[in-house]
Every structure is written in structure tokens, then in C-alpha cells.
Design a protein around this motif. Structure first.
Motif, PDB file in Angstrom:
ATOM      1  N   CYS A 123     -20.501  33.589  -0.636  1.00 17.05           N
ATOM      2  CA  CYS A 123     -20.749  34.592   0.442  1.00 17.05           C
ATOM      3  C   CYS A 123     -22.450  34.576   0.833  1.00 17.05           C
ATOM      4  CB  CYS A 123     -20.633  36.097  -0.246  1.00 17.05           C
ATOM      5  SG  CYS A 123     -18.907  36.357  -0.443  1.00 17.05           S
ATOM      6  N   ILE A 126     -24.369  32.325   3.463  1.00 15.54           N
ATOM      7  CA  ILE A 126     -24.552  32.663   5.014  1.00 15.54           C
ATOM      8  C   ILE A 126     -24.404  33.901   5.367  1.00 15.54           C
ATOM      9  CG2 ILE A 126     -23.242  30.430   5.345  1.00 15.54           C
ATOM     10  CD1 ILE A 126     -20.467  31.903   5.188  1.00 15.54           C
ATOM     11  N   VAL A 156     -20.393  32.780  10.756  1.00 14.87           N
ATOM     12  CA  VAL A 156     -20.047  33.018   9.303  1.00 14.87           C
ATOM     13  C   VAL A 156     -18.622  33.018   9.078  1.00 14.87           C
ATOM     14  CG1 VAL A 156     -22.073  34.501   9.076  1.00 14.87           C
ATOM     15  CG2 VAL A 156     -19.871  35.616   9.857  1.00 14.87           C
ATOM     16  N   GLU A 157     -17.714  32.866  10.287  1.00 15.55           N
ATOM     17  CA  GLU A 157     -16.307  33.024  10.153  1.00 15.55           C
ATOM     18  C   GLU A 157     -15.771  31.543   9.826  1.00 15.55           C
ATOM     19  OE1 GLU A 157     -14.317  35.546  10.086  1.00 15.55           O
ATOM     20  OE2 GLU A 157     -15.396  37.204  11.058  1.00 15.55           O
ATOM     21  N   ASP A 215      -7.665  31.671   3.292  1.00 18.04           N
ATOM     22  CA  ASP A 215      -8.782  32.527   2.949  1.00 18.04           C
ATOM     23  C   ASP A 215      -9.837  31.778   2.411  1.00 18.04           C
ATOM     24  OD1 ASP A 215      -8.178  35.001   3.930  1.00 18.04           O
ATOM     25  OD2 ASP A 215      -7.141  35.471   2.121  1.00 18.04           O
ATOM     26  N   CYS A 238     -14.483  35.679  -0.933  1.00 18.82           N
ATOM     27  CA  CYS A 238     -15.456  35.726  -1.882  1.00 18.82           C
ATOM     28  C   CYS A 238     -14.809  35.456  -3.035  1.00 18.82           C
ATOM     29  CB  CYS A 238     -15.694  37.226  -1.990  1.00 18.82           C
ATOM     30  SG  CYS A 238     -16.809  37.866  -3.306  1.00 18.82           S
ATOM     31  N   GLY A 270     -15.444  36.931  -6.037  1.00 20.42           N
ATOM     32  CA  GLY A 270     -15.011  38.137  -6.814  1.00 20.42           C
ATOM     33  C   GLY A 270     -16.109  38.501  -7.678  1.00 20.42           C
ATOM     34  N   GLU A 277      -9.144  39.136 -10.689  1.00 17.81           N
ATOM     35  CA  GLU A 277      -8.148  39.150  -9.848  1.00 17.81           C
ATOM     36  C   GLU A 277      -8.483  38.594  -8.532  1.00 17.81           C
ATOM     37  OE1 GLU A 277      -5.494  42.710  -9.363  1.00 17.81           O
ATOM     38  OE2 GLU A 277      -6.376  43.493 -10.977  1.00 17.81           O
ATOM     39  N   MET A 278      -9.579  38.684  -7.971  1.00 21.29           N
ATOM     40  CA  MET A 278      -9.831  38.223  -6.625  1.00 21.29           C
ATOM     41  C   MET A 278     -10.246  36.699  -7.133  1.00 21.29           C
ATOM     42  SD  MET A 278     -13.142  40.674  -5.257  1.00 21.29           S
ATOM     43  CE  MET A 278     -12.966  42.153  -6.534  1.00 21.29           C
ATOM     44  N   ALA A 290      -6.667  35.019  -7.021  1.00 27.02           N
ATOM     45  CA  ALA A 290      -5.981  34.665  -5.598  1.00 27.02           C
ATOM     46  C   ALA A 290      -6.609  33.472  -5.176  1.00 27.02           C
ATOM     47  CB  ALA A 290      -6.240  36.170  -4.827  1.00 27.02           C
TER      48      ALA A 290
END
Lengths: 294, 169
Positions: A154, A157, A168-169, A190, A194, A196, A211-212, A215
Motif C-alpha cells: 500500500c 503508492i 493507484v488502481e 485483488d 493489502c 494485512g 485472515e487478510m 485471502a
């Protein structure tokens, strides 16, 4: 190109020293004028320190920047957290004279003064802007035919108001640097999510943080890649050591090797995987390391 | 005296008052998919009352800035969350593990200090056992300690520890 001082932060020298070594090999190999930033401290970590006390955050960050100002060098970071903390602090100090006065009052206690004469850089945007993918490609001695899941992280950028790095997308500048080494940057679900770890979440709420990461790793595994490449040792730790923690907690086993871009570039420039500590990760794969050797 | 959140944010040059509750922030939040963090509700709550300072969800934000980048009203949501966290910490609310990290920087100058296993890794790589940081230069560490004292940070961390121990008795 202004000479740079190398800001190590905490996690690279103290947990993944191979990334430190790789970075120095790369800077030497590309004839970049760099020097150690002797006596630097924690940036300090933005998630916790910026959350605790703004003046303390700015004062410690300013001390690190002043060390580089005294050498007439820009600060080169190799960690998104350090880049975020020091860039955002530098920006605040340059635009808030009252705050700078307050910070300088504290710095005077250790005979220092913030001037605002140094910029803060991150190795990825630095290589992209100052060297460029074409010259990086020219420096490759050993092209790497790898499918790579790229993780920007993250704070490389964002927040974009204090960076000059475009969208940033769907950014591409880091993908270009990876593909300059002969590798393919594979799209995955995705991709910009992030890991996480940031914001003090990993340090205080580990389960939620993992958990992040779980994923993220699931999406990367679905894309069928050889390795993950990142720009930040905290993301690196979360995605490398995190795989061990996730296996213990949830029984999900990924076994995906993780490299910082400095390591990947150093290997492409002819150094061995062991030279830059790829074998010192928590997730190791001898077959993958052999492939890196070519 | 604890400030009203609206006043606190104003003083930082921030406002949540223009929020139209569209929910783009919550829809963009990577943490909110797995935690109870609902960014839209934090923004709403911060406009109304001081309870937001006690909201544990403030600490589930990874500061990824996705909400801030996408907010159609241009609200600096993460900057605001960081300001709310700071006020919360100054009220004596700090997660125990965050206090430990703060203590490490106070003692060592690094949030993640060196240890024996990593000294070995450094040697294995042909590097100096200690990096060119405060770890190698005691006078530099003294500067950091001095600064953490004069900014009141050491006191902030220690005082809260005292409050916490009193609560426990």
C-alpha cells in the motif's frame, strides 16, 4: 541524480538481512552513488507511532531525515513502511512551518535542525524513474523465466497526494521492472489488496491480519505462479512467515517462495540465490532456488 | 480534557462532515471483509460523539488508504482515523501489544530489534553482525532516547502502564 543514503529500517537488517545485502549489490552494480545512513533508527513505524503521538512521530522521522541532509544525500528506503512514514513526515514538515518549529525545538536538544533539503525515495520508484526498465534490462546477465505474482504493497503508492506515481488502481511501473528481468507479471484477483500487516494490525491483532494474508495467498495460488515479488519487508514477512502461521492456524498450505525485488534483481544481475539470502526465508524450495540459478 | 471528535478533526485540517454515507469506503476496505471494521460507521460516529475514541474498530484499519483514495468527497479518512487513534491513546487506551512495540523503540531504537538468530544470518551472508543503525552506534541511540523523553513519549507510555496496573488491582 542526487546521491542517496541507504535507510535500512528495522525488518530488513534485523529479520531479512539478505534484502539489505541484495540492495547494496544492486546499487553497486548499477553505479548508483550511495552511502550508509549511520546511526539511523526506526523510521518510526507509521501504524503505531503516528497513531500514538504526532509530534513524536515527526521528531524521530525528522532526525532520520536530518542525518541524510547532513550528508547532502536523499534518503533511499527499501521498505514501504519506512517510505510512507518518512515521505509523509517530510511532506508535513515542509508544509507546516509551525510544526517544523516545534520539531526543531526538540531536535535542538541533540544539536540537530531539520531543513527540508532532502527527498525521500523508495527503491522501486527510484529505479523506475532514475534508471528505467530498459537500462535495468541491459544490466541483466541471467534472465529469469518466472511467473511472478507482484505485490506493490500500500504505502509505496498511497496516499497518492504525497507521491507522484500515477494511478493507484492499476499501476504498472513495478510490473515493468519485473518484466525487464525476463519474468512475467501474472494478474491475479485483488492484486492491489493489502497484505494485512500494516497500521499496527499485525502487531496487535494477528488473527485478523492473517485472515487478510490468507485471502491474498489464496488468490495468488489460484494464479499458478512461481513466486511472489514485493517491495517491502513487512509485506515480505507477512507473506513469507505468514504462510507458516496460516498453516498452523488454518491448515492452509501454500509453499510459495517470496522475494523482495532487490533480491530478484541481484540474482538477474548474476548473484546466486544464497548470496542474497533467498534460502534464509521461512518458505524455502530447493527446486525453485535451482531454477533461479539457471 | 478530551476534545469533541469534530473539533479534533477540524484542528488537524480534516473534516468528516461532508460525508454523504455512500459506503465506498466500506466497500473498498480490505480489513472490513474479515473484521468488524465498518469505515462508513466510524466516519458517521466521529461526527456525533466521543464514543468513537473507545471503538476498538479504529485499530483494525491497516492504513492501506484505499478508502481515502476512492472517497468521492475527498475526505481524508485514514488521516482522520490516525488522529482519532492519537486522541484515544492520549486518553490512556493502548492495545497491550502496541505498548510493547513502543517500549522496544524506547529501549532499542528499533520496533523490530536484532536478535541472536539474525546476527547469525547476517554473519552467514558475510555481513557485519550489527547493521549501520542505532544498533551499532550507542551515541545515536542516546539521541533517540533523549528525543523520546523531550517529546513526552516515554511518559505517555509509562504513565499509561501505571494507570493500567492500578486498574488491575
Amino acid at each position: 541524480m542526487k546521491p542517496v543514503s541507504l535507510f535500512l529500517g528495522c525488518i530488513i537488517p534485523n529479520r531479512y538481512p539478505g534484502i539489505e545485502k541484495a540492495t547494496k549489490l544492486v546499487l553497486d552494480g548499477l553505479d548508483i552513488d550511495w552511502a550508509d545512513l549511520a546511526g539511523a533508527s526506526c523510521c518510526p513505524a507509521p501504524g503505531v507511532f503516528r497513531s500514538f503521538d504526532k509530534v513524536t512521530w515527526l521528531t524521530l522521522a525528522a532526525r532520520n531525515i536530518v542525518l541524510s541532509e547532513q550528508m547532502d544525500r536523499d534518503v533511499l528506503t527499501i521498505c514501504n513502511g519506512c517510505f510512507g512514514s518518512l515521505t509523509d513526515a517530510n511532506h508535513e514538515l515542509k508544509h507546516d512551518p509551525a510544526m517544523t518549529k516545534q520539531v526543531n525545538k526538540h531536535l535542538a536538544e541533540v544539536d540537530m535542525k531539520y531543513k527540508g533539503s532532502a527527498e525521500v525515495r523508495h527503491i522501486i520508484e527510484f529505479l523506475s524513474k532514475e534508471i528505467g526498465p530498459e537500462k535495468i534490462h541491459d544490466a541483466v546477465q541471467h534472465p529469469l523465466d518466472l511467473k511472478v505474482a507482484l505485490h506493490y504493497g500500500c504505502h509505496l503508492i498511497k496516499p497518492s497526494k504525497e507521491r507522484d506515481l500515477g494511478t493507484v488502481e492499476n499501476p504498472v511501473f513495478f510490473d515493468e521492472l519485473v518484466e525487464a528481468l525476463g519474468a512475467t507479471s501474472v494478474d491475479y484477483e485483488d492484486k492491489m489488496a493489502c497484505c494485512g500487516a500494516g497500521g499496527g494490525v499485525r502487531s496487535a491483532l494477528l488473527d485478523k491480519s492473517l485472515e487478510m494474508a490468507d485471502a491474498k495467498l489464496q488468490h495468488i495460488a489460484e494464479a499458478g505462479v512461481d513466486c511472489i515479488v514485493n517491495a517491502c519487508p513487512f509485506c515480505h514477512l507477512q507473506l513469507d512467515f505468514g504462510q507458516v502461521e496460516i498453516k498452523d492456524k488454518y491448515g492452509h498450505e501454500y509453499s510459495i517462495p517470496v522475494l523482495h525485488y532487490s533480491q530478484l534483481l541481484a540474482i538477474a544481475m548474476g548473484h546466486s540465490p544464497e548470496d542474497v539470502g533467498v534460502d534464509l526465508n521461512f518458505i524455502t524450495d530447493d527446486g525453485f532456488i535451482d531454477r533461479l540459478r539457471g | 480534557m478530551t476534545k469533541e471528535p469534530v473539533k479534533l478533526l477540524e484542528d488537524e485540517g480534516l473534516t468528516f462532515l461532508t460525508c454523504m454515507q455512500c459506503g465506498t469506503c466500506t466497500g473498498s476496505c480490505p480489513s472490513g471483509r474479515y473484521t468488524s471494521l465498518n469505515t462508513r460507521r466510524i466516519v458517521l460516529s466521529a461526527r456525533r460523539n466521543k464514543d468513537v475514541y473507545h471503538d476498538e474498530n479504529l485499530w483494525m484499519c491497516t492504513t492501506c488508504y484505499q478508502c481515502q483514495e476512492r472517497c468521492p468527497r475527498g475526505i481524508k479518512i485514514v488521516d482522520g482515523i490516525l488522529a482519532l487513534r492519537t486522541e484515544s491513546v492520549h486518553m490512556g487506551l493502548m492495545l497491550p501489544d502496541h505498548r510493547k512495540v513502543a517500549g522496544l523503540v524506547v529501549d532499542k531504537g528499533h520496533a523490530v530489534p536484532i536478535n541472536d538468530a539474525n546476527k547469525e544470518k547476517r554473519k552467514e551472508l558475510g555481513m557485519d553482525e550489527l547493521p549501520e543503525t542505532v544498533h551499532k552506534y550507542p551515541e545515536a541511540l542516546d539521541q533517540v532516547k533523549k528525543l523520546l523523553e523531550v517529546t513526552g513519549f516515554v511518559q505517555l507510555v509509562l504513565e499509561e502502564e501505571k494507570d493500567k496496573s492500578e486498574e488491575g488491582q
